[in-house]
Design a protein around this motif. Structure first.
Motif, mmCIF file in Angstrom:
data_model
loop_
_atom_site.group_PDB
_atom_site.id
_atom_site.type_symbol
_atom_site.label_atom_id
_atom_site.label_comp_id
_atom_site.label_asym_id
_atom_site.label_seq_id
_atom_site.Cartn_x
_atom_site.Cartn_y
_atom_site.Cartn_z
ATOM 1 N N LYS A 15 -3.069 -20.791 6.643
ATOM 2 C CA LYS A 15 -3.176 -20.013 7.875
ATOM 3 C C LYS A 15 -2.046 -20.230 8.896
ATOM 4 O O LYS A 15 -1.454 -19.268 9.377
ATOM 5 C CB LYS A 15 -4.537 -20.274 8.525
ATOM 6 N N PRO A 16 -1.717 -21.482 9.205
ATOM 7 C CA PRO A 16 -0.655 -21.650 10.222
ATOM 8 C C PRO A 16 0.721 -21.221 9.729
ATOM 9 O O PRO A 16 1.654 -21.120 10.523
ATOM 10 C CB PRO A 16 -0.665 -23.158 10.496
ATOM 11 N N GLN A 17 0.841 -20.981 8.432
ATOM 12 C CA GLN A 17 2.173 -20.707 7.901
ATOM 13 C C GLN A 17 2.491 -19.221 7.730
ATOM 14 O O GLN A 17 3.591 -18.870 7.329
ATOM 15 C CB GLN A 17 2.330 -21.416 6.551
ATOM 16 N N VAL A 18 1.502 -18.380 7.979
ATOM 17 C CA VAL A 18 1.783 -16.941 7.878
ATOM 18 C C VAL A 18 1.318 -16.247 9.161
ATOM 19 O O VAL A 18 0.513 -16.806 9.914
ATOM 20 C CB VAL A 18 1.079 -16.280 6.661
ATOM 21 N N SER A 19 1.816 -15.056 9.370
ATOM 22 C CA SER A 19 1.419 -14.342 10.584
ATOM 23 C C SER A 19 -0.064 -13.987 10.484
ATOM 24 O O SER A 19 -0.590 -13.810 9.378
ATOM 25 C CB SER A 19 2.248 -13.076 10.748
ATOM 26 N N PRO A 20 -0.746 -13.883 11.630
ATOM 27 C CA PRO A 20 -2.189 -13.572 11.592
ATOM 28 C C PRO A 20 -2.491 -12.320 10.790
ATOM 29 O O PRO A 20 -3.447 -12.285 10.023
ATOM 30 C CB PRO A 20 -2.536 -13.373 13.066
ATOM 31 N N ILE A 21 -1.651 -11.316 10.955
ATOM 32 C CA ILE A 21 -1.970 -10.065 10.276
ATOM 33 C C ILE A 21 -1.814 -10.213 8.766
ATOM 34 O O ILE A 21 -2.603 -9.695 7.992
ATOM 35 C CB ILE A 21 -1.124 -8.880 10.821
ATOM 36 N N ASN A 22 -0.809 -10.955 8.353
ATOM 37 C CA ASN A 22 -0.648 -11.169 6.921
ATOM 38 C C ASN A 22 -1.754 -12.053 6.367
ATOM 39 O O ASN A 22 -2.243 -11.850 5.260
ATOM 40 C CB ASN A 22 0.713 -11.782 6.618
ATOM 41 N N PHE A 23 -2.139 -13.010 7.173
ATOM 42 C CA PHE A 23 -3.220 -13.888 6.735
ATOM 43 C C PHE A 23 -4.486 -13.083 6.501
ATOM 44 O O PHE A 23 -5.132 -13.162 5.461
ATOM 45 C CB PHE A 23 -3.465 -14.969 7.783
ATOM 46 N N ARG A 24 -4.784 -12.268 7.478
ATOM 47 C CA ARG A 24 -5.991 -11.468 7.380
ATOM 48 C C ARG A 24 -5.866 -10.426 6.262
ATOM 49 O O ARG A 24 -6.785 -10.198 5.499
ATOM 50 C CB ARG A 24 -6.247 -10.770 8.706
ATOM 51 N N GLY A 25 -4.679 -9.819 6.211
ATOM 52 C CA GLY A 25 -4.476 -8.743 5.244
ATOM 53 C C GLY A 25 -4.464 -9.228 3.807
ATOM 54 O O GLY A 25 -4.996 -8.570 2.923
ATOM 55 N N TRP A 26 -3.836 -10.383 3.585
ATOM 56 C CA TRP A 26 -3.669 -10.806 2.192
ATOM 57 C C TRP A 26 -4.665 -11.870 1.746
ATOM 58 O O TRP A 26 -5.211 -11.796 0.664
ATOM 59 C CB TRP A 26 -2.248 -11.316 1.957
ATOM 60 N N VAL A 44 -8.356 -10.922 -6.701
ATOM 61 C CA VAL A 44 -7.822 -10.016 -5.675
ATOM 62 C C VAL A 44 -8.362 -8.617 -5.929
ATOM 63 O O VAL A 44 -8.708 -8.279 -7.063
ATOM 64 C CB VAL A 44 -6.270 -9.988 -5.710
ATOM 65 N N PRO A 45 -8.440 -7.794 -4.868
ATOM 66 C CA PRO A 45 -9.086 -6.486 -5.036
ATOM 67 C C PRO A 45 -8.288 -5.477 -5.855
ATOM 68 O O PRO A 45 -8.869 -4.630 -6.513
ATOM 69 C CB PRO A 45 -9.291 -5.986 -3.611
ATOM 70 N N THR A 46 -6.955 -5.545 -5.810
ATOM 71 C CA THR A 46 -6.169 -4.556 -6.555
ATOM 72 C C THR A 46 -4.942 -5.205 -7.171
ATOM 73 O O THR A 46 -4.538 -6.315 -6.783
ATOM 74 C CB THR A 46 -5.649 -3.432 -5.629
ATOM 75 N N ALA A 47 -4.323 -4.503 -8.105
ATOM 76 C CA ALA A 47 -3.109 -4.997 -8.741
ATOM 77 C C ALA A 47 -1.989 -5.115 -7.714
ATOM 78 O O ALA A 47 -1.145 -6.016 -7.759
ATOM 79 C CB ALA A 47 -2.684 -4.050 -9.864
ATOM 80 N N PHE A 48 -2.011 -4.208 -6.775
ATOM 81 C CA PHE A 48 -1.028 -4.229 -5.699
ATOM 82 C C PHE A 48 -1.106 -5.546 -4.930
ATOM 83 O O PHE A 48 -0.106 -6.180 -4.603
ATOM 84 C CB PHE A 48 -1.305 -3.032 -4.786
ATOM 85 N N PHE A 49 -2.333 -5.959 -4.685
ATOM 86 C CA PHE A 49 -2.548 -7.224 -4.007
ATOM 87 C C PHE A 49 -1.983 -8.383 -4.792
ATOM 88 O O PHE A 49 -1.319 -9.256 -4.254
ATOM 89 C CB PHE A 49 -4.056 -7.444 -3.842
ATOM 90 N N ALA A 50 -2.275 -8.371 -6.072
ATOM 91 C CA ALA A 50 -1.811 -9.456 -6.918
ATOM 92 C C ALA A 50 -0.303 -9.570 -6.821
ATOM 93 O O ALA A 50 0.264 -10.648 -6.627
ATOM 94 C CB ALA A 50 -2.232 -9.188 -8.362
ATOM 95 N N GLU A 51 0.319 -8.414 -6.906
ATOM 96 C CA GLU A 51 1.761 -8.419 -6.896
ATOM 97 C C GLU A 51 2.322 -8.899 -5.554
ATOM 98 O O GLU A 51 3.271 -9.671 -5.490
ATOM 99 C CB GLU A 51 2.249 -7.010 -7.185
ATOM 100 N N GLN A 52 1.692 -8.423 -4.487
ATOM 101 C CA GLN A 52 2.145 -8.838 -3.165
ATOM 102 C C GLN A 52 1.976 -10.344 -2.964
ATOM 103 O O GLN A 52 2.865 -11.024 -2.476
ATOM 104 C CB GLN A 52 1.363 -8.085 -2.087
ATOM 105 N N LEU A 53 0.834 -10.847 -3.364
ATOM 106 C CA LEU A 53 0.595 -12.278 -3.203
ATOM 107 C C LEU A 53 1.606 -13.066 -4.013
ATOM 108 O O LEU A 53 2.131 -14.077 -3.566
ATOM 109 C CB LEU A 53 -0.830 -12.639 -3.637
ATOM 110 N N LYS A 54 1.873 -12.547 -5.206
ATOM 111 C CA LYS A 54 2.821 -13.231 -6.076
ATOM 112 C C LYS A 54 4.219 -13.235 -5.467
ATOM 113 O O LYS A 54 4.857 -14.268 -5.361
ATOM 114 C CB LYS A 54 2.846 -12.543 -7.448
ATOM 115 N N THR A 55 4.674 -12.042 -5.054
ATOM 116 C CA THR A 55 6.059 -11.995 -4.566
ATOM 117 C C THR A 55 6.209 -12.655 -3.199
ATOM 118 O O THR A 55 7.215 -13.267 -2.910
ATOM 119 C CB THR A 55 6.587 -10.546 -4.488
ATOM 120 N N ARG A 56 5.168 -12.539 -2.386
ATOM 121 C CA ARG A 56 5.331 -13.084 -1.039
ATOM 122 C C ARG A 56 4.935 -14.558 -0.922
ATOM 123 O O ARG A 56 5.553 -15.309 -0.203
ATOM 124 C CB ARG A 56 4.451 -12.310 -0.057
ATOM 125 N N TYR A 57 3.841 -14.906 -1.593
ATOM 126 C CA TYR A 57 3.236 -16.188 -1.222
ATOM 127 C C TYR A 57 3.014 -17.161 -2.373
ATOM 128 O O TYR A 57 2.299 -18.137 -2.219
ATOM 129 C CB TYR A 57 1.892 -15.918 -0.526
#
Ligand code: ADP
Ligand code: MG
Length: 442
Positions: A15-26, A44-57
């Motif tokens: 939580k402290p390491q990402v922006s609130p909106i990203n924390f909530r969103g991802w 994760v709810p969608t493949a898009f999510f998986a990919e985003q989590l993978k590439t971003r976090y």
């Protein structure tokens, strides 16, 4: 440690390491699946999510896990929306006062990818839009759509926003224009709320900026936008821009900003060709529950070009006018509403002459010469009609063009067609064909 407990601890670390909106969103939409000594599975709810989590976090999640259980585990994302944590624990949800600044995305749902008609002049732009919806932040960043007015730039940009929102309702999507951004910036300076402005724009997951040409000459706004842009790009937030011309041609834009604008994918949208115009008219009729005969739509499509907004406006005008007078949508009835509208066509009288010559298989010499044989009369009359009604040339000028004929001859020819067009289906069809040819010349 129990898995849900572990997940909660993980989130506390992240939580402290990402922006609130990203924390909530991802993160609040993901949940832990299973964990053993080799791997940790995250639902994760969608493949898009998986990919985003993978590439971003990916790194972030992995290092947080390691800190917690002191073990290197591999990460696996599984798509399963039923495992989605609907309500996260209060303490995690708490976002400080930021919550009050979250605006609901103001994206007009009317503009979406489903009702965007794809044709030869916009298919590349449409494909780019789809790629972005599949892989936001990574496919093309920024995407820059450019083209004249009314060709569908804003529609397509909002279509991207709406599609992303549908996939991930928690994404923070900001739609703004260069003018609004400028106004926000000026106001932020005046009210000393620069920090708020930055927080608002720089927390976007998707930033849509319309009409960047209006950044021209606004040096300090450009400077602010440059930093916003860089910050968003660094964290892979998707940026989409539109412009009425290629960015290289916008005056008074700083080079470093220009290089950002052109640094992703640039796609132009051309004025719609005849087939695209016709397809758009058909789609708009279906949308409005109106039934117009194909030939009527063809006539409208061939009478206007370049601007879909005007095309739609004309269609609405015709539908309303006919319904208020209780008239059926026939060629005769709609023709009066189209007169003069071809002046938008970038055609000149020479094109009209050559299209008529080609259509009737005549040569220009005969057409403008003194011969009076029958096959020449109708083509000449058509020219007189099109040049007066659509190109607004004077009858004197048209007389000159047609080999120095008298202006009364021109008036007579024009009136003859006016008379025929309301009763002679052959002439109606001829005019549609010729206008169609003229409008596809562009
Ligand atoms: P621009 O931003 O390029 O000036 P807009 O996106 O505002 O143009 O489009 C003008 C109008 O034409 C809008 O009502 C839009 O919905 C419509 N339009 C443009 N392109 C298409 C298309 N391909 N399919 C359906 N409607 C379109
Ligand atoms: Mg626009």
């Amino acid at each position: 440690m129990e898995t849900t407990q572990l997940w909660k601890k993980l989130l506390e670390k992240i939580k402290p390491q990402v922006s609130p909106i990203n924390f909530r969103g991802w993160f609040l939409q993901a949940s832990i699946g299973e964990i053993n000594d080799k791997k940790i599975v995250i639902y994760v709810p969608t493949a898009f999510f998986a990919e985003q989590l993978k590439t971003r976090y990916f790194d972030l999640i992995q290092s947080a896990t390691k800190e917690l259980i002191n073990q290197d585990l591999s990460l696996e994302f599984k798509v399963d929306s039923s495992k989605l944590v609907k309500e996260a624990p209060e303490d995690i949800f708490e976002l400080g006062n930021f919550q009050t600044t979250i605006a609901k995305p103001a994206l007009n749902p009317k503009y979406n990818l489903e009702n965007f008609v794809v044709g030869l002049t916009n298919n590349v732009a449409y494909a780019a839009a789809q790629a972005i919806v599949q892989n936001p932040g990574t496919a093309y960043n920024p995407l820059l759509l450019y083209g004249g007015t009314g060709v569908g730039k804003t529609h397509l940009m909002l279509g991207i926003g709406n599609a992303l929102l549908k996939k991930s309702p928690r994404l923070k999507i900001i739609y703004s224009s260069s003018e609004t951004f400028t106004n926000d910036y000026v106001e932020a300076i005046q009210t000393r709320k620069m920090a708020d402005l930055r927080a608002r724009y720089r927390r976007a997951d998707v930033l849509l900026i319309d009409d960047i040409q209006f950044f021209s000459g606004r040096d300090s706004t450009q400077e602010e936008f440059f930093h916003t842009f860089n910050e968003l790009q660094t964290k892979n937030s998707q940026i989409v821009l539109t412009s009425d011309r290629p960015p290289q041609e916008i005056a008074k834009i700083e080079d470093r900003l220009k290089s950002r604008f052109v640094g992703g994918l640039m796609v132009d949208i051309q004025p719609p060709d005849f087939d695209t115009r016709l397809a758009i008219l058909k789609a708009k009729c279906i949308e409005k529950g109106e039934i117009l005969p194909e030939e009527t739509l063809k006539l409208i499509a061939s009478s206007l070009d370049s601007n879909i907004r005007e095309l739609e406006g004309k269609l609405i005008q015709i539908i309303q006018a006919l319904s208020s007078k209780n008239l059926p949508p026939t060629i005769e009835n709609i023709t009066p509403y189209l007169n003069g509208s071809t002046k938008n066509l970038r055609i000149d009288y020479k094109k009209v002459l050559s299209v008529i010559c080609e259509h009737f298989d005549l040569n220009l010499k005969d057409l403008t010469g003194p011969k009076r044989q029958k096959g020449l009369v109708l083509p000449r009359h058509l020219i007189m009609y099109i040049l007066t009604e659509d190109l607004n040339l004077t009858v004197e000028k048209i007389g000159q063009i047609l080999g120095n004929r008298d202006h009364t001859t021109v008036m007579h020819g024009r009136d003859k067609i006016k008379e025929l067009i309301v009763k002679d289906r052959e002439v109606q069809k001829l005019l549609i064909d010729i206008k169609q040819k003229l409008s596809t010349l562009n």
